[in-house]
Scaffold this motif. Structure first.
Motif, PDB file in Angstrom:
ATOM      1  N   PHE A   3       0.835  -1.201   0.000  1.00 38.08           N
ATOM      2  CA  PHE A   3       0.000   0.000   0.000  1.00 38.08           C
ATOM      3  C   PHE A   3       0.869   1.249   0.000  1.00 38.08           C
ATOM      4  O   PHE A   3       0.662   2.177  -0.795  1.00 38.08           O
ATOM      5  N   ALA A   4       1.849   1.285   0.887  1.00 35.20           N
ATOM      6  CA  ALA A   4       2.719   2.462   1.001  1.00 35.20           C
ATOM      7  C   ALA A   4       3.529   2.677  -0.280  1.00 35.20           C
ATOM      8  O   ALA A   4       3.724   3.812  -0.726  1.00 35.20           O
ATOM      9  N   ASP A   5       3.973   1.571  -0.881  1.00 33.99           N
ATOM     10  CA  ASP A   5       4.818   1.666  -2.065  1.00 33.99           C
ATOM     11  C   ASP A   5       4.054   2.159  -3.293  1.00 33.99           C
ATOM     12  O   ASP A   5       4.594   2.893  -4.122  1.00 33.99           O
ATOM     13  N   ARG A   6       2.768   1.775  -3.398  1.00 34.93           N
ATOM     14  CA  ARG A   6       2.010   2.069  -4.616  1.00 34.93           C
ATOM     15  C   ARG A   6       0.931   3.129  -4.432  1.00 34.93           C
ATOM     16  O   ARG A   6       0.240   3.465  -5.400  1.00 34.93           O
ATOM     17  N   GLN A   7       0.768   3.673  -3.223  1.00 36.57           N
ATOM     18  CA  GLN A   7      -0.359   4.565  -2.980  1.00 36.57           C
ATOM     19  C   GLN A   7      -0.344   5.810  -3.860  1.00 36.57           C
ATOM     20  O   GLN A   7      -1.398   6.330  -4.240  1.00 36.57           O
ATOM     21  N   ALA A   8       0.824   6.296  -4.234  1.00 35.72           N
ATOM     22  CA  ALA A   8       0.893   7.485  -5.092  1.00 35.72           C
ATOM     23  C   ALA A   8       0.364   7.219  -6.494  1.00 35.72           C
ATOM     24  O   ALA A   8       0.059   8.148  -7.241  1.00 35.72           O
ATOM     25  N   GLN A   9       0.231   5.931  -6.847  1.00 37.39           N
ATOM     26  CA  GLN A   9      -0.222   5.559  -8.182  1.00 37.39           C
ATOM     27  C   GLN A   9      -1.712   5.179  -8.200  1.00 37.39           C
ATOM     28  O   GLN A   9      -2.185   4.656  -9.209  1.00 37.39           O
ATOM     29  N   ARG A  10      -2.425   5.432  -7.131  1.00 41.55           N
ATOM     30  CA  ARG A  10      -3.800   4.942  -7.028  1.00 41.55           C
ATOM     31  C   ARG A  10      -4.670   5.426  -8.191  1.00 41.55           C
ATOM     32  O   ARG A  10      -5.423   4.635  -8.772  1.00 41.55           O
ATOM     33  N   SER A  11      -4.582   6.702  -8.540  1.00 37.65           N
ATOM     34  CA  SER A  11      -5.402   7.215  -9.645  1.00 37.65           C
ATOM     35  C   SER A  11      -4.971   6.634 -10.984  1.00 37.65           C
ATOM     36  O   SER A  11      -5.805   6.279 -11.821  1.00 37.65           O
ATOM     37  N   GLN A  58      -5.090   7.757   3.765  1.00 37.22           N
ATOM     38  CA  GLN A  58      -4.042   6.825   4.169  1.00 37.22           C
ATOM     39  C   GLN A  58      -4.430   5.931   5.332  1.00 37.22           C
ATOM     40  O   GLN A  58      -3.883   4.839   5.482  1.00 37.22           O
ATOM     41  N   LYS A  59      -5.364   6.398   6.173  1.00 36.81           N
ATOM     42  CA  LYS A  59      -5.659   5.657   7.404  1.00 36.81           C
ATOM     43  C   LYS A  59      -7.100   5.914   7.828  1.00 36.81           C
ATOM     44  O   LYS A  59      -7.647   6.994   7.606  1.00 36.81           O
ATOM     45  N   GLY A  60      -7.706   4.903   8.439  1.00 35.90           N
ATOM     46  CA  GLY A  60      -9.028   5.048   9.018  1.00 35.90           C
ATOM     47  C   GLY A  60      -9.029   4.528  10.437  1.00 35.90           C
ATOM     48  O   GLY A  60      -8.482   3.459  10.723  1.00 35.90           O
ATOM     49  N   GLN A  61      -9.636   5.292  11.326  1.00 34.89           N
ATOM     50  CA  GLN A  61      -9.662   4.899  12.735  1.00 34.89           C
ATOM     51  C   GLN A  61     -10.960   5.395  13.354  1.00 34.89           C
ATOM     52  O   GLN A  61     -11.192   6.610  13.421  1.00 34.89           O
ATOM     53  N   GLY A  62     -11.823   4.468  13.741  1.00 34.44           N
ATOM     54  CA  GLY A  62     -13.104   4.856  14.308  1.00 34.44           C
ATOM     55  C   GLY A  62     -13.933   5.630  13.304  1.00 34.44           C
ATOM     56  O   GLY A  62     -14.153   5.193  12.178  1.00 34.44           O
ATOM     57  N   GLN A  63     -14.358   6.823  13.695  1.00 35.17           N
ATOM     58  CA  GLN A  63     -15.162   7.678  12.819  1.00 35.17           C
ATOM     59  C   GLN A  63     -14.314   8.651  12.000  1.00 35.17           C
ATOM     60  O   GLN A  63     -14.855   9.538  11.339  1.00 35.17           O
TER      61      GLN A  63
END
Length: 456
Positions: free
Chosen positions: A5-13, A38-43
């Motif tokens: 995820f960290a390695d490819r996240q800049a290429q998501r679009s 990048q992250k989800g936590q609770g609400q």
């Protein structure tokens, strides 16, 4: 996976443009939502810059207990660590039995559970069960309702934006207006209708039933031998301040459909809760024991997710919290209505809330409103949701195509401080929408220009 995820996240679009839905990427970029979460936590959600957002969308309602709850994570890890005999198929699942037992304790007038992979699969199962149990072909549903996008479920979904291009759909499906008991009785009087399928509160628009509608509909179904099916896929599991929304009107359906938040947001799962008499007519002898099913429907991860979700709801008293926070939030938003001519109504139950806007009276505002409506009906709500997101870090949604209602569907874990955040943000953005010219109406011009280019 975290490293990937960290390695490819800049290429998501780029990846989505090349291999998935490039039109959705265009939508995100047009309205400024391409922040790269990048992250989800609770609400809460956190973007690529570490900014915190309050999530009032909760994955279309799946994150009732919030994102990445530690109880949920521990439950799923424990399944993976246990080497359980998952999906043997020629065996019965212990965890499925436990989840069925737990769910039916909340709905004691029903007797059996059938598990599926999604809400749409639950609707498909309900159609088959109703036809099989009654020997009748007809299904009645309500206009403006939403029940899913597979063919049977789409046949009960009243939005032409979803139906266009995919017809003809399932025969024998009849639409009636929501809240119209006379129309329902007319449809049922032929005694050819297997089931009436209805959302207790319609998700597309947060349309509320009258106090008479659901009890009256249940009585008519009983009178004409039609099964009453409550689609609680979005409204159930505590969303409205009761385990099921139908409880607000003391209705006992013949079938209840659950999904979304039952999953905990991690492993897709759905459940059809039904009367034994219906179940026994479908699975009526040994050579019919597998007449309906799904390969992955009772997998151990999905069952564990459902059990963990119920554990969290019970231990953290989230149903009671939804009732309390929802009432507070609706009251705070309702108090704004007299002060803003563009704001028409606040409605809902628990933490399923609709904020409706409508044509203003003053000439300058009305002229600007009409420009938007001419370009694209319902476009005004984007003038509220976009600055809520960009300026106040609140993620929410318009409640359907061409809708003038914004829907709030937050995790049931939101706090008093979160409610204050929502109230202040809405007050600021709605106040800005009453200033012509102003930044919000400049955004409106941009959206109109984009709508004109799309239609050209």
């Amino acid at each position: 996976m975290s490293e990937l995820f960290a390695d490819r996240q800049a290429q998501r679009s780029t990846l989505h443009n090349r291999y998935l839905n490039e039109q959705f990427v265009r939508v995100l970029k047009t309205i400024g939502y391409d922040v790269g979460f990048q992250k989800g936590q609770g609400q809460y959600l956190y973007d690529r810059d570490g900014a915190r957002y309050l999530d009032l969308l909760s994955g279309f309602g799946v994150f009732a207990i919030g994102r990445n709850h530690p109880v949920m994570r521990d439950a799923l890890k424990s399944v993976l660590d246990a080497d359980l005999p998952n999906l043997v198929q020629f065996d019965v699942s212990v965890l499925a039995g436990v989840l069925a037992e737990r769910l039916l304790k909340y709905v004691p007038y029903l007797d059996k559970a059938f598990f599926a992979n999604s809400g749409a699969e639950c609707v498909e199962a309900a159609i088959k069960f109703a036809r099989g149990a009654t020997g009748r072909p007809g299904i009645v549903y309500c206009a403006h309702g939403y029940h899913g996008l597979t063919y049977g479920a789409l046949s009960l979904t009243g939005d032409s934006n979803f139906r266009t291009g995919f017809e003809p759909l399932l025969p024998g499906c009849t639409s009636i207006p929501f809240n119209d008991l006379a129309a329902l009785e007319k449809a049922l009087a032929s005694r050819e209708v297997a089931a009436f399928v209805v959302e207790p509160i319609q998700g597309k628009g947060v349309n509320m039933p009258t106090d008479e509608f659901l009890p009256g509909a249940a009585a008519l179904c009983k009178k004409y031998g039609t099964l009453f099916v409550a689609d609680e896929i979005q409204t159930g599991m505590g969303r409205t301040g009761r385990f099921l929304a139908v409880e607000h009107w003391n209705v006992e359906p013949d079938m209840v459909l659950l999904s979304k938040s039952l999953s905990g947001g991690h492993v897709p799962v759905g459940a059809v809760l039904t009367r034994k008499a219906i179940f026994d007519k479908i699975f009526n002898q040994m050579d019919r024991a597998v007449v309906h099913g799904s390969t992955f429907s009772k997998n151990d991860l999905a069952m564990a997710a459902g059990i963990a979700t119920l554990d969290v709801m019970e231990s953290e008293k989230l149903i009671e919290s939804a009732a309390k926070r929802g009432a507070e939030l609706r009251l705070a938003l309702t108090r704004m209505v007299p002060g803003y001519e563009l704001m028409k109504e606040v409605r809902g139950k628990g933490l399923m809330i609709g904020v409706e806007f409508g044509p203003p009276k003053s000439l300058r505002l009305r002229a600007s409103w009409n420009v938007l409506e001419t370009a694209n009906k319902g476009l005004f709500c984007q003038l509220i949701t976009v600055p809520l997101f960009k300026d106040h870090k609140i993620l929410t949604q318009v409640a359907g195509h061409g809708s003038h209602t914004i829907k709030l569907l937050p995790p049931l874990t939101i706090t008093e401080e979160d409610c204050s955040w929502i109230e202040k943000a809405f007050d600021d953005v709605i106040a800005g929408s009453h200033k012509v010219p102003g930044a919000i109406w400049s955004l409106g011009k941009t959206l109109v220009d984009n709508a004109v280019r799309r239609s050209a």
